[in-house]
Design a protein around this motif. Structure first.
Motif, PDB file in Angstrom:
ATOM      1  N   GLU A 221       0.565   7.456 -14.297  1.00 20.25           N
ATOM      2  CA  GLU A 221       1.250   6.206 -13.979  1.00 20.25           C
ATOM      3  C   GLU A 221       2.679   6.325 -14.492  1.00 20.25           C
ATOM      4  N   GLY A 222       3.615   6.011 -13.652  1.00 17.40           N
ATOM      5  CA  GLY A 222       5.014   6.138 -14.000  1.00 17.40           C
ATOM      6  C   GLY A 222       5.687   7.016 -12.972  1.00 17.40           C
ATOM      7  N   PRO A 223       6.851   7.473 -13.295  1.00 14.07           N
ATOM      8  CA  PRO A 223       7.524   7.508 -14.584  1.00 14.07           C
ATOM      9  C   PRO A 223       8.299   6.227 -14.880  1.00 14.07           C
ATOM     10  N   TYR A 224       8.590   6.062 -16.153  1.00 16.94           N
ATOM     11  CA  TYR A 224       9.405   4.964 -16.654  1.00 16.94           C
ATOM     12  C   TYR A 224      10.634   5.596 -17.297  1.00 16.94           C
ATOM     13  N   VAL A 225      11.800   5.365 -16.716  1.00 17.41           N
ATOM     14  CA  VAL A 225      13.020   6.053 -17.123  1.00 17.41           C
ATOM     15  C   VAL A 225      13.897   5.143 -17.990  1.00 17.41           C
ATOM     16  N   PHE A 226      14.458   5.739 -19.040  1.00 17.03           N
ATOM     17  CA  PHE A 226      15.437   5.045 -19.888  1.00 17.03           C
ATOM     18  C   PHE A 226      16.400   6.099 -20.422  1.00 17.03           C
ATOM     19  N   GLY A 227      17.656   6.017 -20.011  1.00 18.71           N
ATOM     20  CA  GLY A 227      18.662   6.970 -20.496  1.00 18.71           C
ATOM     21  C   GLY A 227      18.313   8.388 -20.108  1.00 18.71           C
ATOM     22  N   ASP A 228      18.241   9.267 -21.106  1.00 17.34           N
ATOM     23  CA  ASP A 228      17.923  10.673 -20.849  1.00 17.34           C
ATOM     24  C   ASP A 228      16.436  10.981 -21.060  1.00 17.34           C
ATOM     25  N   GLN A 229      15.607   9.934 -21.080  1.00 13.58           N
ATOM     26  CA  GLN A 229      14.172  10.121 -21.291  1.00 13.58           C
ATOM     27  C   GLN A 229      13.369   9.403 -20.216  1.00 13.58           C
ATOM     28  N   PHE A 230      12.133   9.878 -20.048  1.00 19.70           N
ATOM     29  CA  PHE A 230      11.176   9.155 -19.213  1.00 19.70           C
ATOM     30  C   PHE A 230       9.791   9.308 -19.813  1.00 19.70           C
ATOM     31  N   ALA A 231       8.946   8.339 -19.500  1.00 17.78           N
ATOM     32  CA  ALA A 231       7.573   8.337 -20.014  1.00 17.78           C
ATOM     33  C   ALA A 231       6.607   8.303 -18.844  1.00 17.78           C
ATOM     34  N   VAL A 232       5.439   8.913 -19.065  1.00 17.01           N
ATOM     35  CA  VAL A 232       4.358   8.925 -18.085  1.00 17.01           C
ATOM     36  C   VAL A 232       3.064   8.602 -18.824  1.00 17.01           C
ATOM     37  N   ASN A 233       2.276   7.675 -18.271  1.00 18.06           N
ATOM     38  CA  ASN A 233       0.942   7.385 -18.810  1.00 18.06           C
ATOM     39  C   ASN A 233      -0.059   8.313 -18.131  1.00 18.06           C
ATOM     40  N   TYR A 234      -0.948   8.885 -18.931  1.00 15.91           N
ATOM     41  CA  TYR A 234      -1.993   9.762 -18.422  1.00 15.91           C
ATOM     42  C   TYR A 234      -3.362   9.221 -18.818  1.00 15.91           C
ATOM     43  N   GLU A 235      -4.310   9.308 -17.899  1.00 15.51           N
ATOM     44  CA  GLU A 235      -5.715   9.044 -18.186  1.00 15.51           C
ATOM     45  C   GLU A 235      -6.508  10.220 -17.649  1.00 15.51           C
ATOM     46  N   MET A 236      -7.422  10.738 -18.476  1.00 19.53           N
ATOM     47  CA  MET A 236      -8.210  11.902 -18.076  1.00 19.53           C
ATOM     48  C   MET A 236      -9.673  11.724 -18.451  1.00 19.53           C
ATOM     49  N   ASP A 237     -10.516  12.179 -17.569  1.00 21.24           N
ATOM     50  CA  ASP A 237     -11.945  12.323 -17.821  1.00 21.24           C
ATOM     51  C   ASP A 237     -12.146  13.819 -17.995  1.00 21.24           C
ATOM     52  N   VAL A 238     -12.453  14.254 -19.216  1.00 19.28           N
ATOM     53  CA  VAL A 238     -12.427  15.676 -19.529  1.00 19.28           C
ATOM     54  C   VAL A 238     -13.617  16.075 -20.403  1.00 19.28           C
ATOM     55  N   THR A 239     -14.093  17.286 -20.210  1.00 15.43           N
ATOM     56  CA  THR A 239     -15.111  17.859 -21.088  1.00 15.43           C
ATOM     57  C   THR A 239     -14.486  19.010 -21.859  1.00 15.43           C
ATOM     58  N   MET A 240     -14.602  18.912 -23.197  1.00 14.46           N
ATOM     59  CA  MET A 240     -14.142  19.987 -24.086  1.00 14.46           C
ATOM     60  C   MET A 240     -15.229  20.247 -25.110  1.00 14.46           C
ATOM     61  N   ASP A 241     -15.490  21.506 -25.363  1.00  8.35           N
ATOM     62  CA  ASP A 241     -16.516  21.892 -26.342  1.00  8.35           C
ATOM     63  C   ASP A 241     -17.845  21.209 -26.046  1.00  8.35           C
ATOM     64  N   GLY A 242     -18.174  21.066 -24.750  1.00  6.46           N
ATOM     65  CA  GLY A 242     -19.436  20.463 -24.342  1.00  6.46           C
ATOM     66  C   GLY A 242     -19.498  18.955 -24.445  1.00  6.46           C
ATOM     67  N   GLU A 243     -18.412  18.322 -24.859  1.00  8.78           N
ATOM     68  CA  GLU A 243     -18.397  16.874 -25.031  1.00  8.78           C
ATOM     69  C   GLU A 243     -17.453  16.232 -24.011  1.00  8.78           C
ATOM     70  N   ARG A 244     -17.996  15.311 -23.227  1.00  9.80           N
ATOM     71  CA  ARG A 244     -17.205  14.620 -22.221  1.00  9.80           C
ATOM     72  C   ARG A 244     -16.600  13.355 -22.823  1.00  9.80           C
ATOM     73  N   SER A 245     -15.328  13.132 -22.526  1.00 10.38           N
ATOM     74  CA  SER A 245     -14.663  11.949 -23.064  1.00 10.38           C
ATOM     75  C   SER A 245     -13.580  11.467 -22.110  1.00 10.38           C
ATOM     76  N   GLN A 246     -13.159  10.245 -22.357  1.00  9.77           N
ATOM     77  CA  GLN A 246     -12.050   9.631 -21.622  1.00  9.77           C
ATOM     78  C   GLN A 246     -10.834   9.689 -22.548  1.00  9.77           C
ATOM     79  N   MET A 247      -9.752  10.243 -22.053  1.00  9.42           N
ATOM     80  CA  MET A 247      -8.541  10.381 -22.862  1.00  9.42           C
ATOM     81  C   MET A 247      -7.417   9.563 -22.246  1.00  9.42           C
TER      82      MET A 247
END
Length: 117
Positions: free
Chosen positions: A69-95
Motif C-alpha cells: 500500500e502506497g507509496p507515501y512521498v514526503f521530500g526525499d523519502q517515501f514509505a510503503v506499507n507491506y502485509e505478508m502471509d509467510v512461512t519461516m522455519d515451519g511457522e506460518r504468520s502474518q507480518m
C-alpha cells in the motif's frame, strides 16, 4: 525522474515481485536497516550485500500472499506499507511492516523497516 514517479514505479515492481526492476532503483551504496539489532541482517551495506540478503529471504521464506500500500512521498523519502502471509522455519504468520526509503541522486540510498505487532 521525480521522486513520486520513482516511488510509484518501485512500489509497483515490488508488488509484482519484479526484482530486476525494483533492484534497478537501488544505489550501489544502499544501506538496509532492520530493527532486530542482534541479527546479521540488521545493517546491510552495498548492492551486493543487499542481493545476498534478498537471496537469504528467498531461500528461507515461503510467501503465500503479499500486499503493498502506497507509496507515501514526503521530500526525499517515501514509505510503503507491506502485509505478508509467510512461512519461516515451519511457522506460518502474518507480518506487517513499513518500509521507509530515502532517495539521493535519483536512487534509493537507504531502506529502513519498521514492524507492526
Amino acid at each position: 525522474m521525480s521522486i513520486e514517479k520513482l516511488a510509484k514505479d518501485f512500489t509497483q515492481a515490488v508488488a509484482e515481485n519484479d526484482a530486476q526492476t525494483y533492484q534497478s532503483y537501488w544505489s550501489d551504496e544502499i544501506v538496509s536497516l532492520e530493527p532486530q539489532q542482534d541479527s546479521p541482517m540488521a545493517r546491510v551495506e552495498g548492492r551486493e550485500a543487499l542481493l545476498q540478503k534478498h537471496a537469504w529471504w528467498e531461500a528461507n521464506a515461503e510467501v503465500h500472499d503479499a500486499k503493498t500500500e502506497g507509496p507515501y512521498v514526503f521530500g526525499d523519502q517515501f514509505a510503503v506499507n507491506y502485509e505478508m502471509d509467510v512461512t519461516m522455519d515451519g511457522e506460518r504468520s502474518q507480518m506487517k511492516e513499513v518500509g521507509v526509503y530515502t532517495v539521493r541522486d535519483g536512487k534509493i540510498a537507504e531502506e529502513r523497516f519498521f514492524y507492526g505487532s
